[in-house]
Design a protein around this motif. Structure first.
Motif, short mmCIF file in Angstrom:
data_model
loop_
_atom_site.label_atom_id
_atom_site.label_comp_id
_atom_site.label_asym_id
_atom_site.label_seq_id
_atom_site.Cartn_x
_atom_site.Cartn_y
_atom_site.Cartn_z
N HIS A 46 82.49 -55.91 7.69
CA HIS A 46 82.64 -56.71 6.47
C HIS A 46 83.68 -57.79 6.72
O HIS A 46 83.73 -58.80 6.03
N GLN A 47 84.55 -57.55 7.70
CA GLN A 47 85.52 -58.51 8.21
C GLN A 47 85.61 -58.27 9.71
O GLN A 47 85.14 -57.25 10.20
N ARG A 48 86.21 -59.20 10.42
CA ARG A 48 86.36 -59.01 11.87
C ARG A 48 87.11 -57.72 12.15
O ARG A 48 88.04 -57.36 11.44
N PHE A 49 86.69 -57.04 13.21
CA PHE A 49 87.45 -55.87 13.66
C PHE A 49 87.26 -55.66 15.16
O PHE A 49 86.28 -56.10 15.74
N LYS A 50 88.25 -54.97 15.73
CA LYS A 50 88.21 -54.57 17.13
C LYS A 50 88.32 -53.06 17.18
O LYS A 50 89.01 -52.44 16.35
N MET A 51 87.66 -52.46 18.18
CA MET A 51 87.71 -51.01 18.31
C MET A 51 87.65 -50.61 19.77
O MET A 51 87.25 -51.39 20.63
N ILE A 52 88.06 -49.36 19.99
CA ILE A 52 87.90 -48.74 21.30
C ILE A 52 86.92 -47.60 21.09
O ILE A 52 87.13 -46.73 20.22
N VAL B 65 89.84 -47.90 15.59
CA VAL B 65 89.96 -49.30 15.17
C VAL B 65 91.37 -49.79 15.50
O VAL B 65 92.36 -49.15 15.14
N ILE B 66 91.44 -50.94 16.19
CA ILE B 66 92.74 -51.47 16.60
C ILE B 66 93.08 -52.78 15.91
O ILE B 66 94.21 -53.26 16.00
N ASP B 67 92.12 -53.37 15.18
CA ASP B 67 92.37 -54.59 14.41
C ASP B 67 91.34 -54.66 13.30
O ASP B 67 90.16 -54.37 13.52
#
Length: 108
Positions: A96-102, A61-63
């Motif tokens: 559950h909230q915005r997220f960014k991942m690799i 997870v990056i954000d």
């Protein structure tokens, strides 16, 4: 952002992919017979339903933060953290909230 991802250059993963209201955005960074690396951005409320894969996959997870379910057990993974989803085990993701991942998949 629709930038081309260049090899052998420094990049900021959070700048590679943008959120889309009400959706999921993905951008494959690398792909070969050995595996793949894909960037994802999930808007709040979005997710991937339960499934399994024949290979281990690492979620970094990056954000934001993600709920990652593996074998029915929920794990909260926050920016700067990662988790390995083992091959052939059911898993799902939810925002559950915005997220960014690799997502990194290694075949073999």
């Amino acid at each position: 952002m629709d930038q081309k991802i260049e090899k052998a250059t420094v990049l900021r993963p959070n700048d590679v992919i943008d959120y889309a209201d009400g959706g999921i955005v993905s951008k494959e960074f690398a792909h070969s017979q050995a595996g793949s690396i894909t960037f994802f951005a999930f808007d709040e409320g979005q997710g991937l339903s339960e499934h399994s894969a024949p290979f281990d996959a690492t979620v970094q997870v990056i954000d934001g933060e993600a709920e990652v379910r593996i074998d029915g057990v929920a794990h909260t993974v926050k920016a700067g953290e990662m988790i390995i989803m083992p091959a052939n085990h059911p898993h799902a993701l939810h925002a559950h909230q915005r997220f960014k991942m690799i997502l990194t998949m290694i075949r073999g």
